[in-house]
Design an enzyme around this catalytic site. Structure first.
Site, PDB file in Angstrom:
ATOM      1  N   GLU A   1      -0.817  -0.743   9.691  1.00  0.00           N
ATOM      2  CA  GLU A   1      -0.094  -0.262   8.504  1.00  0.00           C
ATOM      3  C   GLU A   1       0.565   1.097   8.729  1.00  0.00           C
ATOM      4  O   GLU A   1       1.519   1.454   8.043  1.00  0.00           O
ATOM      5  CB  GLU A   1      -1.052  -0.219   7.303  1.00  0.00           C
ATOM      6  CG  GLU A   1      -0.313  -0.225   5.986  1.00  0.00           C
ATOM      7  CD  GLU A   1      -1.214  -0.402   4.783  1.00  0.00           C
ATOM      8  OE1 GLU A   1      -2.263  -1.079   4.895  1.00  0.00           O
ATOM      9  OE2 GLU A   1      -0.866   0.144   3.726  1.00  0.00           O
TER      10      GLU A   1
ATOM     11  N   SER B   1      -0.099  -8.588   6.768  1.00  0.00           N
ATOM     12  CA  SER B   1      -0.358  -7.330   7.467  1.00  0.00           C
ATOM     13  C   SER B   1      -1.478  -7.458   8.487  1.00  0.00           C
ATOM     14  O   SER B   1      -1.461  -6.778   9.514  1.00  0.00           O
ATOM     15  CB  SER B   1      -0.609  -6.194   6.488  1.00  0.00           C
ATOM     16  OG  SER B   1      -1.920  -6.173   6.129  1.00  0.00           O
TER      17      SER B   1
ATOM     18  N   ARG C   1       5.280  -9.639  -6.239  1.00  0.00           N
ATOM     19  CA  ARG C   1       4.384  -8.564  -6.690  1.00  0.00           C
ATOM     20  C   ARG C   1       5.108  -7.474  -7.484  1.00  0.00           C
ATOM     21  O   ARG C   1       4.606  -7.003  -8.499  1.00  0.00           O
ATOM     22  CB  ARG C   1       3.712  -7.911  -5.477  1.00  0.00           C
ATOM     23  CG  ARG C   1       2.642  -8.772  -4.898  1.00  0.00           C
ATOM     24  CD  ARG C   1       1.977  -8.136  -3.703  1.00  0.00           C
ATOM     25  NE  ARG C   1       0.882  -9.002  -3.292  1.00  0.00           N
ATOM     26  CZ  ARG C   1       0.159  -8.829  -2.198  1.00  0.00           C
ATOM     27  NH1 ARG C   1       0.404  -7.822  -1.402  1.00  0.00           N
ATOM     28  NH2 ARG C   1      -0.822  -9.658  -1.906  1.00  0.00           N
TER      29      ARG C   1
ATOM     30  N   ASP D   1      -2.703   9.922   7.778  1.00  0.00           N
ATOM     31  CA  ASP D   1      -2.883  10.905   8.859  1.00  0.00           C
ATOM     32  C   ASP D   1      -2.007  10.613  10.072  1.00  0.00           C
ATOM     33  O   ASP D   1      -1.381  11.514  10.626  1.00  0.00           O
ATOM     34  CB  ASP D   1      -4.348  10.925   9.331  1.00  0.00           C
ATOM     35  CG  ASP D   1      -5.282  11.433   8.257  1.00  0.00           C
ATOM     36  OD1 ASP D   1      -4.803  12.053   7.298  1.00  0.00           O
ATOM     37  OD2 ASP D   1      -6.502  11.206   8.386  1.00  0.00           O
TER      38      ASP D   1
HETATM   39  C1  FAD Z   1      -8.250  -4.581  -0.965  1.00  0.00           C
HETATM   40  C2  FAD Z   1      -7.283  -5.003   0.092  1.00  0.00           C
HETATM   41  C3  FAD Z   1      -7.087  -6.342   0.364  1.00  0.00           C
HETATM   42  C4  FAD Z   1      -6.188  -6.738   1.347  1.00  0.00           C
HETATM   43  N1  FAD Z   1      -6.027  -8.061   1.616  1.00  0.00           N
HETATM   44  C5  FAD Z   1      -5.219  -8.427   2.630  1.00  0.00           C
HETATM   45  C6  FAD Z   1      -5.101  -9.793   3.003  1.00  0.00           C
HETATM   46  O1  FAD Z   1      -5.717 -10.667   2.406  1.00  0.00           O
HETATM   47  N2  FAD Z   1      -4.282 -10.109   4.037  1.00  0.00           N
HETATM   48  C7  FAD Z   1      -3.564  -9.165   4.714  1.00  0.00           C
HETATM   49  O2  FAD Z   1      -2.840  -9.487   5.645  1.00  0.00           O
HETATM   50  N3  FAD Z   1      -3.666  -7.860   4.369  1.00  0.00           N
HETATM   51  C8  FAD Z   1      -4.468  -7.474   3.365  1.00  0.00           C
HETATM   52  N4  FAD Z   1      -4.563  -6.153   3.030  1.00  0.00           N
HETATM   53  C9  FAD Z   1      -3.828  -5.165   3.815  1.00  0.00           C
HETATM   54  C10 FAD Z   1      -4.565  -4.946   5.124  1.00  0.00           C
HETATM   55  O3  FAD Z   1      -5.948  -4.972   4.902  1.00  0.00           O
HETATM   56  C11 FAD Z   1      -4.200  -3.606   5.739  1.00  0.00           C
HETATM   57  O4  FAD Z   1      -2.814  -3.469   5.794  1.00  0.00           O
HETATM   58  C12 FAD Z   1      -4.784  -3.545   7.134  1.00  0.00           C
HETATM   59  O5  FAD Z   1      -6.196  -3.570   7.072  1.00  0.00           O
HETATM   60  C13 FAD Z   1      -4.344  -2.292   7.841  1.00  0.00           C
HETATM   61  O6  FAD Z   1      -5.001  -2.295   9.074  1.00  0.00           O
HETATM   62  P1  FAD Z   1      -4.945  -1.040  10.006  1.00  0.00           P
HETATM   63  O7  FAD Z   1      -5.823  -1.352  11.174  1.00  0.00           O
HETATM   64  O8  FAD Z   1      -3.561  -0.645  10.235  1.00  0.00           O
HETATM   65  O9  FAD Z   1      -5.600   0.129   9.133  1.00  0.00           O
HETATM   66  P2  FAD Z   1      -7.045   0.230   8.500  1.00  0.00           P
HETATM   67  O10 FAD Z   1      -7.712  -1.086   8.427  1.00  0.00           O
HETATM   68  O11 FAD Z   1      -6.873   1.019   7.245  1.00  0.00           O
HETATM   69  O12 FAD Z   1      -7.837   1.088   9.566  1.00  0.00           O
HETATM   70  C14 FAD Z   1      -7.474   2.422   9.815  1.00  0.00           C
HETATM   71  C15 FAD Z   1      -8.651   3.082  10.507  1.00  0.00           C
HETATM   72  O13 FAD Z   1      -8.254   4.375  10.963  1.00  0.00           O
HETATM   73  C16 FAD Z   1      -9.237   5.312  10.569  1.00  0.00           C
HETATM   74  N5  FAD Z   1      -8.579   6.597  10.380  1.00  0.00           N
HETATM   75  C17 FAD Z   1      -7.679   6.937   9.433  1.00  0.00           C
HETATM   76  N6  FAD Z   1      -7.296   8.215   9.598  1.00  0.00           N
HETATM   77  C18 FAD Z   1      -7.968   8.690  10.675  1.00  0.00           C
HETATM   78  C19 FAD Z   1      -7.995   9.949  11.343  1.00  0.00           C
HETATM   79  N7  FAD Z   1      -7.255  10.978  10.932  1.00  0.00           N
HETATM   80  N8  FAD Z   1      -8.801  10.092  12.416  1.00  0.00           N
HETATM   81  C20 FAD Z   1      -9.553   9.056  12.844  1.00  0.00           C
HETATM   82  N9  FAD Z   1      -9.571   7.836  12.255  1.00  0.00           N
HETATM   83  C21 FAD Z   1      -8.786   7.665  11.182  1.00  0.00           C
HETATM   84  C22 FAD Z   1      -9.823   4.767   9.287  1.00  0.00           C
HETATM   85  O14 FAD Z   1     -11.108   5.296   9.070  1.00  0.00           O
HETATM   86  C23 FAD Z   1      -9.843   3.277   9.580  1.00  0.00           C
HETATM   87  O15 FAD Z   1     -11.004   2.927  10.273  1.00  0.00           O
HETATM   88  C24 FAD Z   1      -5.458  -5.750   2.058  1.00  0.00           C
HETATM   89  C25 FAD Z   1      -5.652  -4.396   1.786  1.00  0.00           C
HETATM   90  C26 FAD Z   1      -6.556  -4.022   0.814  1.00  0.00           C
HETATM   91  C27 FAD Z   1      -6.744  -2.557   0.545  1.00  0.00           C
END
Ligand code: FAD
Length: 357
Positions: free
Chosen positions: A198, A214, A115, A48
């Protein structure tokens, strides 16, 4: 320079569109894993923030680089359970359908190869032997249930005892290396708009993120935005009337077709999985481009406005992933082209960015 004055949002509780005026707007909406039929990402990873930033005139960069995690518990669910690399680090081994270890054919590091290499090896073994998964043997790890309690419990719930059974695994989309182009302060090319996590792309992960980087990325660049945004909060003034007067309702997306968002989402995920996945080529990418364009044109709004917004965002970003993958005629990191299987630094040691004109 373009400026951001806040965000137009849909409030799911009040079921209303709202406009927030803000001196600093930060996008932290996560990745685009839901573009794919099989993903480790949660349902909300629908790109998004990337799509919104793109519509607003910000650049998306490195979008062709999608990381696929090789060892995800095989199931028919879209969101699949990830089996950490640490398992292979501790001695876990991969076997094909015939019960043969195969990684030595693909990389000197065998199970500990990067990977993308392990993912392609699994796809290759599955294609050659007509199976949908390979096996991960964790029985060789002493006290495996204590070292990996979450994996142990999750597998056990599905009838697999990792102390004595082999675990069926296959790759799934895991991480979006590309995203909203930002500098190392989290600033996008729109004044007042920041991105981190991300959804953003500072370039620190290159074409193939290393495991565990990440969360670090989110913490470092998130904090930098907060530190720098303090300044904009004091310095910037916004005239609300001017913002509302300059707003054009035609920016709001209009549906015009007959395929509902609920139908379109799995269709898109399948198109992406089959044509823009671990191994791509010109034919598959052109096919995806055509199918996504048609899906976009045929989209209807349907019953749920959130589902509609999400699929529009997914289609917007999918088109960019496909275009980037089509143009990058080489293989590098998470982007592998079977028709251009080698890295080509002479022509392609560069980033590609997309801006909405
Ligand atoms: C299973 C798994 C294991 C992982 N393990 C690791 C690890 O061990 N080490 C590591 O470094 N990384 C790991 N990663 C990657 C890492 O978890 C992610 O890259 C990281 O959590 C991204 O963080 P973020 O805050 O950018 O996004 P997210 O954690 O995805 O948070 C995004 C937030 O935005 C909200 N959102 C999305 N769209 C909207 C919208 N339109 N309006 C309002 N809110 C919205 C979502 O609901 C969510 O709360 C893993 C990922 C996965 C899936």
């Amino acid at each position: 320079k373009k400026e951001c004055y806040g965000a137009l949002v849909y409030d799911t509780e009040e079921k209303k569109n709202k406009a927030y005026i803000a001196r600093a707007t930060i996008l932290a909406t996560g990745g685009a894993g839901q573009l794919y039929k099989y993903s480790t990402n949660p349902d909300v990873a629908t790109a998004d923030g990337m799509a919104a930033a793109f519509r607003a005139g910000s650049s998306l960069v490195d979008m062709e680089f999608i990381q696929f995690h090789p060892t995800v518990l095989y199931s028919h669910d879209t969101q699949r359970f990830l089996i950490s690399e640490a398992v292979r680090g501790e001695g876990g081994l991969l076997y094909n359908k015939k019960g043969e270890r195969f990684m030595s054919k693909y990389h000197a590091l065998e199970e500990l190869a990067p990977r993308d290499v392990v993912s392609r090896a699994i796809v290759n073994e599955c294609a050659q032997l007509g199976s949908e998964y390979v096996y991960l043997d964790m029985t060789v790890i002493p006290n495996v249930e204590k070292r990996f309690p979450n994996i142990f419990n999750t597998c056990l719930k599905r009838g697999i005892d990792i102390r004595k059974d082999y675990v069926p695994v296959s790759p799934a989309a895991h991480y979006t290396m590309g995203g909203i182009a930002t500098n190392t302060k989290g600033e996008t090319d729109i004044y007042g708009l920041y991105a981190c996590g991300e959804t953003a792309c500072t370039g620190v992960h290159g074409a193939n993120r290393l495991a565990s980087n990440s969360l670090l990325d989110g913490i470092v660049f998130g904090q930098r935005i907060v530190d720098n945004a303090e300044e904009i909060l004091y310095r910037r003034t916004i005239d609300k009337d001017e913002v509302f007067n300059s707003f054009e309702p035609s920016w709001v997306l209009k549906p015009h077709g007959h395929i509902s968002p609920q139908e379109a989402r799995p269709l898109l995920q399948t198109i992406m999985w089959e044509n823009v996945g671990i191994i791509r080529d010109e034919t598959s990418l052109k096919k995806a481009n055509y199918m996504i364009e048609n899906l976009y044109n045929d989209l209807a709004q349907g019953e749920s406005i959130i589902d509609y917004y999400e699929i529009v965002n997914m289609l917007t970003v999918a088109k960019i992933v496909v275009q980037g993958a089509l143009w990058r005629k080489e293989s590098r990191g998470g982007h592998y082209r079977s028709d251009y299987p080698y890295r080509d630094d002479i022509h392609w040691a560069k980033h590609m960015s997309f801006t909405n004109c």
